[in-house]
Design a protein around this motif. Structure first.
Motif, mmCIF file in Angstrom:
data_model
loop_
_atom_site.group_PDB
_atom_site.id
_atom_site.type_symbol
_atom_site.label_atom_id
_atom_site.label_comp_id
_atom_site.label_asym_id
_atom_site.label_seq_id
_atom_site.Cartn_x
_atom_site.Cartn_y
_atom_site.Cartn_z
ATOM 1 N N HIS A 96 43.549 44.893 -12.323
ATOM 2 C CA HIS A 96 43.055 44.074 -13.440
ATOM 3 C C HIS A 96 41.973 44.771 -14.256
ATOM 4 O O HIS A 96 41.224 44.119 -14.973
ATOM 5 C CB HIS A 96 42.606 42.702 -12.916
ATOM 6 C CG HIS A 96 43.691 42.044 -12.128
ATOM 7 N ND1 HIS A 96 44.858 41.588 -12.717
ATOM 8 C CD2 HIS A 96 43.847 41.857 -10.795
ATOM 9 C CE1 HIS A 96 45.669 41.125 -11.774
ATOM 10 N NE2 HIS A 96 45.079 41.279 -10.610
ATOM 11 N N CYS A 113 49.446 40.103 -18.270
ATOM 12 C CA CYS A 113 49.360 40.313 -16.818
ATOM 13 C C CYS A 113 49.555 38.965 -16.129
ATOM 14 O O CYS A 113 49.253 37.920 -16.707
ATOM 15 C CB CYS A 113 47.994 40.884 -16.465
ATOM 16 S SG CYS A 113 47.721 41.109 -14.691
ATOM 17 N N CYS A 166 45.975 44.371 -18.636
ATOM 18 C CA CYS A 166 45.568 44.871 -17.312
ATOM 19 C C CYS A 166 46.460 46.040 -16.885
ATOM 20 O O CYS A 166 47.638 46.101 -17.245
ATOM 21 C CB CYS A 166 45.702 43.781 -16.252
ATOM 22 S SG CYS A 166 44.602 42.381 -16.463
ATOM 23 N N CYS A 208 47.816 37.639 -14.072
ATOM 24 C CA CYS A 208 46.534 36.969 -13.822
ATOM 25 C C CYS A 208 46.126 36.078 -14.991
ATOM 26 O O CYS A 208 45.181 35.304 -14.891
ATOM 27 C CB CYS A 208 45.443 37.989 -13.541
ATOM 28 S SG CYS A 208 44.885 38.886 -15.006
HETATM 29 ZN ZN LIG Z 1 45.411 41.057 -14.622
#
Ligand SMILES: [Zn+2]
Length: 372
Positions: free
Chosen positions: A236, A246, A253, A248
């Motif tokens: 990340h 990403c 990232c 997340c």
């Molecule tokens: Zn990420």
């Protein structure tokens, strides 16, 4: 808090010395390790009683006198089992006290958060025990490596968005595994199998290029976790502002550019096939791989600036990295503000395949030595 205590006691040092030499006399050990003869003798007695070494005094030298007693190690008196749980596979391995995987089984099984999957884990352990005709009394335990941030003290997954295992405990994963178990962050497991093989490494950054990109910071022989337990989660690191999405929730990232999946997507989900076709010179893949290495080079350079230590490339993609290191060295060296040659600090994993499963098993091997 570290789950792996890598520093070695005198007993470990003696054991590892014998392992490295194959055969060693008491005098050699004392001299080379700078230990007193009584200390060495006392530890050798203990190791022999545990069945960890055998001592041989039958050899007679040319002058007719007896040779000094030579000690050798017994690697399989105890073993551990390691499991590597990932989105698309379960890898099980049996690790001996030498740190070698004496048997491994790869199963293409999709992870699912249900009881049926937990049963499959139990069956994977049974299968490898039976296929190796293992004496169950030798089993030290089963290390279970999973993707996600793991709280190693309380044995549960704090953040497991890679395969949907957030909140799952070691007890849950072990429901059908009738041995001692330990839940281990997969990044740490692979670091451990690598540092086990490189006793001279004390500070390093380990890259794990798998279906998610992760990493671990080895500082003075200990894995540095940081306050939030996510230190080293370089997947990340933001490398491209507003870049690719990403998992997340953020954009740009490293994970979105350097996970194994990025490559697999061009080869029917098969990483081996990707590299096979790349080797055959498929033009589209050459471009994909070049992009991959460009993004990786950014992260490697940043990490080098941050820690100034050795950087080791591992994981599923790391397995194939050796043949392409010259290209990567060139890309990383070009980014150095100090004209540094990246050959001096960047290297692929020594431990090639199954490093996560092996490292998970090594947790119990390490524990065994530390409790000796
Ligand atoms: Zn990420």
């Amino acid at each position: 808090m570290n789950i792996f205590d890598i520093k070695q006691s005198n007993r470990n040092r003696i054991y590892f010395y014998i392992r490295e030499k194959g055969l060693a006399t008491t005098k050699d050990i004392a001299y080379d390790l700078k230990l007193s003869l009584p200390t060495v003798t006392q530890n050798l007695d203990y190791l022999a009683k545990q069945g960890l070494i055998s001592s041989e005094d039958k050899v007679v030298n040319k002058s007719g006198g007896r040779n000094p007693i030579a000690h050798s190690y017994v690697a399989d008196v105890k073993v551990a089992i390691g499991l590597d749980i990932a989105k698309n596979h379960i890898i099980s391995t049996i690790v001996d006290l030498n740190g070698d995987d004496i048997k491994h089984i790869y199963q293409k099984i999709e992870y699912k958060r249900n009881d049926g999957y937990l049963k499959l884990l139990g069956e994977a352990v049974e299968r490898i025990i039976e296929s190796a005709q293992l004496d169950r009394g030798k089993i030290l335990g089963v290390g279970i490596a999973v993707p996600g941030i793991v709280n190693h003290e309380e044995d549960y997954v704090v953040d497991g968005r890679v395969i949907d295992n957030t909140g799952m405990t070691c007890e849950e994963f072990s429901k059908y595994i009738p041995y001692s178990t330990k839940l281990i962050h997969d990044s740490y497991a692979s670091v451990f199998s690598e540092s086990w093989m490189s006793s001279e490494l004390h500070n390093a950054f380990y890259f794990r290029l798998c279906h998610s990109v992760g990493g671990s910071v080895l500082l003075n022989d200990n894995i540095y976790l940081g306050d939030g337990l996510y230190s080293g989660e370089v997947g990340h690191l933001n490398i491209i502002p507003n870049g690719k999405q990403c998992y997340c929730g953020q954009k740009g990232c490293l994970d979105a550019y350097c996970s194994a999946e990025v490559l697999e997507n061009y080869a029917d989900g098969d990483l081996d096939l990707f590299f096979e076709r790349l080797e055959q010179g498929e033009e589209r893949l050459i471009k994909v791989w070049d992009d991959y290495l460009n993004h990786l080079a950014i992260a490697v350079s940043d990490i080098r600036m941050l820690f100034g230590c050795k950087i080791i490339l591992g994981g599923d993609v790391g397995v194939f990295m050796q043949d392409y290191m010259d290209v990567l060295y060139e890309k990383v060296s070009r980014r150095s503000p100090f004209g540094e040659d990246s050959r001096t600090f960047l290297t692929p994993f020594k431990k090639k395949k199954y490093s996560v499963a092996t490292g998970a098993g090594l947790y119990f091997v390490d524990k065994f030595f530390n409790n000796m």
